[in-house]
Design an enzyme around this catalytic site. Structure first.
Site, mmCIF file in Angstrom:
data_model
loop_
_atom_site.group_PDB
_atom_site.id
_atom_site.type_symbol
_atom_site.label_atom_id
_atom_site.label_comp_id
_atom_site.label_asym_id
_atom_site.label_seq_id
_atom_site.Cartn_x
_atom_site.Cartn_y
_atom_site.Cartn_z
ATOM 1 N N ASN A 148 35.005 18.018 38.224
ATOM 2 C CA ASN A 148 35.512 19.269 38.803
ATOM 3 C C ASN A 148 34.840 19.438 40.160
ATOM 4 O O ASN A 148 33.668 19.806 40.230
ATOM 5 C CB ASN A 148 35.188 20.445 37.869
ATOM 6 C CG ASN A 148 35.536 21.779 38.506
ATOM 7 O OD1 ASN A 148 36.267 21.836 39.498
ATOM 8 N ND2 ASN A 148 35.010 22.854 37.934
ATOM 9 N N TRP A 149 35.605 19.154 41.198
ATOM 10 C CA TRP A 149 35.003 19.179 42.539
ATOM 11 C C TRP A 149 34.827 20.592 43.090
ATOM 12 O O TRP A 149 34.210 20.777 44.130
ATOM 13 C CB TRP A 149 35.865 18.362 43.506
ATOM 14 C CG TRP A 149 35.726 16.881 43.355
ATOM 15 C CD1 TRP A 149 34.845 16.212 42.547
ATOM 16 C CD2 TRP A 149 36.479 15.873 44.044
ATOM 17 N NE1 TRP A 149 35.000 14.857 42.694
ATOM 18 C CE2 TRP A 149 36.001 14.625 43.607
ATOM 19 C CE3 TRP A 149 37.508 15.917 44.971
ATOM 20 C CZ2 TRP A 149 36.519 13.418 44.076
ATOM 21 C CZ3 TRP A 149 38.031 14.722 45.447
ATOM 22 C CH2 TRP A 149 37.537 13.486 45.002
ATOM 23 N N LYS A 150 35.432 21.570 42.446
ATOM 24 C CA LYS A 150 35.359 22.954 42.950
ATOM 25 C C LYS A 150 35.828 22.976 44.410
ATOM 26 O O LYS A 150 36.746 22.237 44.758
ATOM 27 C CB LYS A 150 33.954 23.513 42.756
ATOM 28 C CG LYS A 150 33.467 23.293 41.326
ATOM 29 C CD LYS A 150 32.201 24.001 40.978
ATOM 30 C CE LYS A 150 31.843 23.668 39.539
ATOM 31 N NZ LYS A 150 30.735 24.454 39.043
ATOM 32 N N HIS A 201 38.085 28.531 34.077
ATOM 33 C CA HIS A 201 36.722 28.165 34.454
ATOM 34 C C HIS A 201 35.905 29.437 34.666
ATOM 35 O O HIS A 201 36.426 30.445 35.144
ATOM 36 C CB HIS A 201 36.736 27.316 35.726
ATOM 37 C CG HIS A 201 35.389 26.734 36.027
ATOM 38 N ND1 HIS A 201 34.400 27.460 36.638
ATOM 39 C CD2 HIS A 201 34.862 25.529 35.756
ATOM 40 C CE1 HIS A 201 33.316 26.706 36.742
ATOM 41 N NE2 HIS A 201 33.567 25.527 36.205
ATOM 42 N N GLU A 243 33.910 30.325 36.823
ATOM 43 C CA GLU A 243 33.940 30.877 38.191
ATOM 44 C C GLU A 243 35.221 31.675 38.420
ATOM 45 O O GLU A 243 35.214 32.665 39.156
ATOM 46 C CB GLU A 243 33.785 29.731 39.208
ATOM 47 C CG GLU A 243 32.343 29.240 39.238
ATOM 48 C CD GLU A 243 32.172 27.764 39.547
ATOM 49 O OE1 GLU A 243 33.079 27.151 40.118
ATOM 50 O OE2 GLU A 243 31.098 27.230 39.188
ATOM 51 N N GLU A 281 31.755 25.302 28.273
ATOM 52 C CA GLU A 281 30.824 25.311 29.397
ATOM 53 C C GLU A 281 29.970 26.578 29.330
ATOM 54 O O GLU A 281 30.414 27.649 29.772
ATOM 55 C CB GLU A 281 31.593 25.294 30.721
ATOM 56 C CG GLU A 281 32.439 24.066 30.911
ATOM 57 C CD GLU A 281 32.675 23.801 32.389
ATOM 58 O OE1 GLU A 281 32.249 22.743 32.868
ATOM 59 O OE2 GLU A 281 33.257 24.662 33.060
ATOM 60 N N GLY A 333 25.858 24.457 37.069
ATOM 61 C CA GLY A 333 25.260 24.418 38.396
ATOM 62 C C GLY A 333 23.801 24.839 38.443
ATOM 63 O O GLY A 333 23.252 25.077 39.511
ATOM 64 N N SER A 353 25.846 21.065 34.074
ATOM 65 C CA SER A 353 24.731 20.227 34.522
ATOM 66 C C SER A 353 24.676 18.862 33.832
ATOM 67 O O SER A 353 23.589 18.364 33.506
ATOM 68 C CB SER A 353 23.393 20.977 34.379
ATOM 69 O OG SER A 353 23.406 22.151 35.184
ATOM 70 N N GLY A 388 30.596 18.971 37.202
ATOM 71 C CA GLY A 388 30.728 19.574 38.521
ATOM 72 C C GLY A 388 29.949 18.786 39.558
ATOM 73 O O GLY A 388 30.417 17.774 40.082
ATOM 74 N N GLY A 389 28.727 19.223 39.846
ATOM 75 C CA GLY A 389 27.925 18.640 40.921
ATOM 76 C C GLY A 389 27.842 17.118 40.886
ATOM 77 O O GLY A 389 27.992 16.455 41.918
#
Ligand code: PGA
Length: 254
Positions: free
Chosen positions: A9-11, A102, A104, A170, A176, A212, A233-234
């Site tokens: 998930n590149w956001k 998600h 966010e 999640e 993150g 994470s 993600g990251g």
């Protein structure tokens, strides 16, 4: 048997040029590796055409397919919804999955369970897959409310969608933050989520863990019996760490 799915998930990261560069870098790292693991990248909307094109070239070169996902979509096919994109538009350009719910989107953009469910239903009805995200905040976990929060989020999931539906657990406190759920915490939550499903649905529905995930902790999470993959993600932003996670993935979950 549920095949493992590793989804990045590149956001709001990686425009079209960075998208092309990512796939160029990834190709030599995963060529021929782990053919039984499914791969997916959720790119920003503006990068989706580049991602679809790069994924096709990547598959021709490596033999490894990668599905491209959008990070959100509206439930309706068209209309007066400024700023939104629809599932048929995504399908037309070769996108096959959409993330919905998600944390966010829930916390920063006010998306409710009802809105998320409507998005998921509409997207599934248009023939795209959905990765439906759920998870509790730290305050909810500390108040012993993890299960009740998951229960209320899961109440809205369109369970009749077959293999097109993937759940992502999640925990918000792990997203993150560098604080990953322990394998026991992840397994407990995943088993709880799976218990919510009818037996036939439970056997086929994949539940990804997100929060994470790194190449260092991936194996310990992915060996849990109810963890069918990861939403990353990251660590999905760099080809080398995404490939690192793919390389640590056991081939099947059950
Ligand atoms: P993270 O993000 O891996 O950077 O914690 C996961 C996600 O938000 O899907």
């Amino acid at each position: 048997m549920r095949r493992k799915l590793i989804a990045g998930n590149w956001k709001m990261n990686h425009g079209p040029a960075a998208t092309r560069a990512f796939f160029e870098e990834l190709a030599p790292l995963v060529a021929g590796a782990r053919p039984k693991t499914e791969l997916c990248i959720a790119a920003p909307a503006v990068s989706l055409p580049a991602a679809v094109e790069a994924a096709r070239a990547f598959e021709a070169r490596t033999g490894v397919p990668i599905q491209i996902a959008a990070q959100n979509a509206h439930g309706l096919a068209q209309g007066a919804f400024t700023g939104e994109i629809s599932a048929p538009m995504l399908k037309e350009i070769g996108v096959s999955l959409v993330l919905v719910g998600h944390s966010e989107r829930r916390t920063l953009f006010g998306e409710t369970d009802a809105l998320i469910a409507a998005r998921a239903q509409g997207i599934l009805a248009q023939g795209l897959g959905v990765i439906y995200c759920v998870g509790e905040t730290l305050a909810e976990r500390e108040a012993g409310r993890t299960q009740s929060v998951l229960e209320s989020q899961l109440r809205h999931v369109p369970w009749d969608a077959g293999e097109h539906l993937v759940i992502a657990y999640e925990p918000v406190w792990a997203i993150g933050t560098g604080v990953t759920a322990t394998p026991d915490q992840a397994q407990d939550a995943h088993a709880f989520i799976r218990k919510h499903m009818l037996p036939a649905v439970a056997a086929r529905t994949r539940i990804l863990y997100g929060g994470s995930v790194t190449p260092e902790n991936a194996t310990s999470l992915l060996v849990c019996p109810d963890v069918d993959g990861a939403l990353v993600g990251g660590a999905s932003l760099k080809a080398v760490s995404f490939a690192g996670i793919v390389g640590k993935t056991p081939l099947a979950s059950i």
